[in-house]
Motif scaffolding. Structure first.
Motif, PDB file in Angstrom:
ATOM      1  N   PHE A   1      -5.771  11.568   0.800  1.00 57.61           N
ATOM      2  CA  PHE A   1      -5.869  10.159   1.198  1.00 57.61           C
ATOM      3  C   PHE A   1      -4.543   9.435   1.051  1.00 57.61           C
ATOM      4  N   ALA A   2      -3.729   9.825   0.081  1.00 65.72           N
ATOM      5  CA  ALA A   2      -2.489   9.095  -0.173  1.00 65.72           C
ATOM      6  C   ALA A   2      -1.415   9.345   0.883  1.00 65.72           C
ATOM      7  N   LEU A   3      -1.226  10.586   1.310  1.00 65.73           N
ATOM      8  CA  LEU A   3      -0.177  10.873   2.294  1.00 65.73           C
ATOM      9  C   LEU A   3      -0.375  10.089   3.582  1.00 65.73           C
ATOM     10  N   PRO A   4      -1.565  10.068   4.160  1.00 67.71           N
ATOM     11  CA  PRO A   4      -1.742   9.254   5.369  1.00 67.71           C
ATOM     12  C   PRO A   4      -1.552   7.753   5.102  1.00 67.71           C
TER      13      PRO A   4
ATOM     14  N   VAL B   1       0.844  -1.200   0.000  1.00 61.36           N
ATOM     15  CA  VAL B   1       0.000   0.000   0.000  1.00 61.36           C
ATOM     16  C   VAL B   1       0.879   1.250   0.000  1.00 61.36           C
ATOM     17  N   GLY B   2       1.910   1.244   0.819  1.00 57.50           N
ATOM     18  CA  GLY B   2       2.738   2.427   1.027  1.00 57.50           C
ATOM     19  C   GLY B   2       3.433   2.945  -0.218  1.00 57.50           C
ATOM     20  N   PHE B   3       4.012   2.051  -1.006  1.00 63.08           N
ATOM     21  CA  PHE B   3       4.740   2.529  -2.188  1.00 63.08           C
ATOM     22  C   PHE B   3       3.809   3.110  -3.258  1.00 63.08           C
ATOM     23  N   PRO B   4       2.675   2.460  -3.563  1.00 58.40           N
ATOM     24  CA  PRO B   4       1.751   3.109  -4.508  1.00 58.40           C
ATOM     25  C   PRO B   4       1.220   4.450  -3.991  1.00 58.40           C
ATOM     26  N   MET B   5       0.966   4.539  -2.684  1.00 62.19           N
ATOM     27  CA  MET B   5       0.485   5.805  -2.122  1.00 62.19           C
ATOM     28  C   MET B   5       1.573   6.874  -2.200  1.00 62.19           C
ATOM     29  N   LEU B   6       2.816   6.483  -1.987  1.00 61.64           N
ATOM     30  CA  LEU B   6       3.927   7.426  -2.121  1.00 61.64           C
ATOM     31  C   LEU B   6       4.002   7.948  -3.559  1.00 61.64           C
ATOM     32  N   ALA B   7       3.805   7.066  -4.527  1.00 62.79           N
ATOM     33  CA  ALA B   7       3.803   7.489  -5.934  1.00 62.79           C
ATOM     34  C   ALA B   7       2.672   8.494  -6.183  1.00 62.79           C
ATOM     35  N   LEU B   8       1.512   8.272  -5.564  1.00 60.00           N
ATOM     36  CA  LEU B   8       0.397   9.211  -5.713  1.00 60.00           C
ATOM     37  C   LEU B   8       0.704  10.555  -5.042  1.00 60.00           C
ATOM     38  N   VAL B   9       1.383  10.524  -3.897  1.00 64.76           N
ATOM     39  CA  VAL B   9       1.775  11.774  -3.230  1.00 64.76           C
ATOM     40  C   VAL B   9       2.703  12.571  -4.141  1.00 64.76           C
ATOM     41  N   VAL B  10       3.671  11.902  -4.738  1.00 68.22           N
ATOM     42  CA  VAL B  10       4.597  12.584  -5.648  1.00 68.22           C
ATOM     43  C   VAL B  10       3.836  13.135  -6.858  1.00 68.22           C
ATOM     44  N   ALA B  11       2.925  12.335  -7.412  1.00 77.55           N
ATOM     45  CA  ALA B  11       2.134  12.783  -8.565  1.00 77.55           C
ATOM     46  C   ALA B  11       1.274  13.995  -8.192  1.00 77.55           C
ATOM     47  N   ALA B  12       0.725  13.996  -6.992  1.00 80.26           N
ATOM     48  CA  ALA B  12      -0.092  15.136  -6.534  1.00 80.26           C
ATOM     49  C   ALA B  12       0.752  16.401  -6.446  1.00 80.26           C
ATOM     50  N   GLN B  13       2.003  16.260  -5.976  1.00 77.92           N
ATOM     51  CA  GLN B  13       2.879  17.432  -5.879  1.00 77.92           C
ATOM     52  C   GLN B  13       3.227  17.954  -7.263  1.00 77.92           C
ATOM     53  N   VAL B  14       3.474  17.047  -8.198  1.00 85.53           N
ATOM     54  CA  VAL B  14       3.778  17.458  -9.571  1.00 85.53           C
ATOM     55  C   VAL B  14       2.585  18.208 -10.165  1.00 85.53           C
TER      56      VAL B  14
END
Length: 169
Positions: free
Chosen positions: A131-134, A71-84
């Motif tokens: 939702f992704a960061l938490p 769960v953590g790695f896909p959510m981290l990818a979403l956090v990075v995508a959100a920042q971009v």
């Protein structure tokens, strides 16, 4: 867990940078006759976003949430995508970008960048990050509470922003 606290701190630092940019852009907009809309809900937004960051750390530390790589790695990818996406919005809007809703009389509505595809891409970034960061480190209570509260806030925010943007060419 230390790396997660650093990640949340980095997102918090990014928010502080955004506030500096927003204040600079607010002054620029006001000098050109800009009018702010929806200022009453702005403090609620600040508290909610601050609580998101605090909740991420608190829940992980207090409730000993484990890092689950599936769960953590896909959510981290979403956090990075959100920042971009967020920074694409900021650079596309330039001086018109703000954390507040400010409209400059006679200004053209920006329709390039991510705004070509969706009308409010920054809020997509906020929703995904919320939702992704938490969930990067299993803080599912924080993710759920923020998502519900943010949905209510975004309903108000989008009404205010759409009304304000209708004034642009």
């Amino acid at each position: 867990m230390v790396w997660y606290v650093l990640l949340v701190a980095a997102v918090g630092a990014e928010r502080l940078v955004e506030l500096v940019i927003a204040e600079r852009n607010r002054r620029w907009s006001r000098a050109r006759g800009g009018t702010e809309f929806g200022s009453r809900h702005y403090p609620v937004m600040v508290v909610l976003h601050t609580a998101l960051l605090a909740g991420c750390v608190f829940e992980v530390v207090a409730l000993h949430r484990p890092f689950l790589p599936a769960v953590g790695f896909p959510m981290l990818a979403l956090v990075v995508a959100a920042q971009v996406l967020r920074w694409w919005c900021i650079t596309t809007l330039g001086r018109q970008w703000n954390t507040r809703v400010i409209v400059i009389p006679g200004a053209a509505r920006i329709s390039g960048g991510p705004y070509r595809v969706i009308p409010h891409p920054n809020y997509v970034a906020v929703i995904v990050e919320g939702f992704a960061l938490p969930l990067v480190h299993g803080a599912w209570i924080t993710a759920a509470v923020f998502t519900v509260l943010n949905a209510a806030l975004l309903k108000t925010r989008l009404e205010v922003e759409n009304t304000a943007l209708a004034r642009l060419r």
